[in-house]
Write an enzyme that holds these catalytic residues in place. Structure first.
Site, PDB file in Angstrom:
ATOM      1  N   HIS A   1      48.545  55.687  81.158  1.00  0.00           N
ATOM      2  CA  HIS A   1      48.077  56.926  81.811  1.00  0.00           C
ATOM      3  C   HIS A   1      47.297  57.723  80.780  1.00  0.00           C
ATOM      4  O   HIS A   1      47.841  58.538  80.037  1.00  0.00           O
ATOM      5  CB  HIS A   1      49.275  57.713  82.347  1.00  0.00           C
TER       6      HIS A   1
ATOM      7  N   HIS B   1      43.288  59.460  80.444  1.00  0.00           N
ATOM      8  CA  HIS B   1      41.935  59.728  80.951  1.00  0.00           C
ATOM      9  C   HIS B   1      41.022  59.712  79.738  1.00  0.00           C
ATOM     10  O   HIS B   1      41.174  60.559  78.843  1.00  0.00           O
ATOM     11  CB  HIS B   1      41.884  61.081  81.650  1.00  0.00           C
TER      12      HIS B   1
ATOM     13  N   GLU C   1      53.103  65.309  90.575  1.00  0.00           N
ATOM     14  CA  GLU C   1      52.972  66.053  89.321  1.00  0.00           C
ATOM     15  C   GLU C   1      53.174  67.525  89.690  1.00  0.00           C
ATOM     16  O   GLU C   1      54.218  68.106  89.435  1.00  0.00           O
ATOM     17  CB  GLU C   1      51.587  65.822  88.702  1.00  0.00           C
TER      18      GLU C   1
HETATM   19 ZN   LIG Z   1      46.509  62.154  84.583  1.00  0.00          ZN
END
Ligand SMILES: [Zn+2]
Length: 337
Positions: free
Chosen positions: A17, A19, A200
């Site tokens: 995970h 970005h 989230e």
């Molecule tokens: Zn993320």
């Protein structure tokens, strides 16, 4: 550095995970701005760093998209990923599946292929130079018009071999996963795997939505699953890994304090939890730093740290022989205690 800290950083692990745009450090922002003649609303690197106090996901995303404006060419994207891989090597990372957000670049007039080929080149170099294997996850921005995702997908599906998976990210609340179901179905039919950010800031129902509508193989974040015992049972029964990002959760206010983080409770429930960095340039640490921070706040014995690392390898979309080799490295790490 303490023995524990350096051991946790050296622990062989996969990052699932991440970005790649979230690895854009202030120094590189200014370097690329100079290279590309982009005007920035900040005096210097320290002025930019001072903007990194976020109230929530949206306040982070505003800055995240602003800094991306300096990424223009294939070489910029390759440099971005190269600088990440150099750091990843120092953090014990042996395998990376990185998100990129093509809509955020195409909308600024950057060619889709420039982005993909620049990142792909750096991924190839990471293997030959650092022994880090990797792949690209084409991630859709759920809060942009669906047509912009469809445009990007129409280009991507001509070269599916460039990607290991499709993903879904950006502002969660108010943007449930359902509308992306047709794209995800096509991607899966082409042999790509599927992941989605869910749970989230958004409620547990978004996690069920991602599983039902998008048929995802992993859930990104997923921390709010713990509010729904039935969902926890489902995730355990179906062995759906969760890519948890502890420092990100604190920086974005999803968890008030790392000492309150449910990561160990999630492991106790039998969930396949992994530790990841999300957007490390903005959230105060790369993946090894996340392990160290979790240890400081919650305490990680060797067996639990090794379990988190093994989870990351088992949850990876890598070939079986690669995963086996990495699991053996973790056995060696544990045996060297
Ligand atoms: Zn993320």
């Amino acid at each position: 550095m303490s023995v524990t800290k350096s051991r946790l950083i050296q622990l062989p692990k996969a990052e699932l995970h991440l970005h790649i745009e979230g690895t854009l450090e202030p120094e590189l922002v200014f370097k690329l701005a100079r290279r590309n003649g982009v005007e920035l609303p900040y005096r210097d690197e320290s002025d930019l760093s001072q903007q990194y106090a976020f109230e929530n996901l949206q306040s982070f995303l505003n800055l995240y998209y602003e800094c991306m404006a300096v990424l223009r060419t294939r070489e910029d994207f390759a440099d971005l990923a190269r600088s990440y891989f150099a750091k990843a090597k120092e953090q014990g990372v042996r395998h990376v599946e990185m998100f990129f957000d093509p809509q955020a670049h195409v909308s600024r007039g950057v060619d889709f292929d420039e982005v993909v080929e620049g990142l792909h080149q750096a991924i190839g170099e990471a293997w030959t130079e650092h022994g880090i294997s990797g792949g690209l996850i084409l991630s859709f921005l759920r809060d942009e018009p669906l047509e912009t995702a469809q445009d990007v997908w129409s280009k991507a599906k001509e070269r599916p071999e460039r990607f290991v998976a499709v993903g879904l990210d950006s502002a969660e609340v108010g943007f449930p996963p359902g509308p992306f179901a047709p794209i995800f179905a096509e991607a899966r039919a082409l042999g790509l795997r599927a992941v989605a950010h869910a749970g989230e800031e958004g409620p547990p129902s978004y996690i069920n939505g991602a599983l039902d509508a998008l048929k995802v193989d992993r859930i990104d974040h997923g921390i709010r699953a713990m509010e729904d015992p039935e969902l926890v049972r489902r995730l355990v029964r179906d062995a759906v890994p969760l890519t948890v990002c502890p420092l990100s959760n604190v920086r974005l206010g999803c968890v008030q304090d790392l000492a309150d983080h449910g990561l160990l409770a999630m492991l106790d429930e039998g969930l396949i939890v992994t530790v990841n960095s999300d957007d490390p340039a903005y959230f105060g640490g790369y993946v090894g730093d996340n392990f160290v921070a979790v240890d400081s706040a919650l305490g990680l014995d060797d067996a639990t740290a090794a379990q988190l690392a093994r989870n990351s390898i088992r949850a990876a979309f890598a070939p079986t022989d690669r995963k086996q080799a990495l699991l053996e490295l973790i056995d060696q790490w544990e045996g060297a205690a």
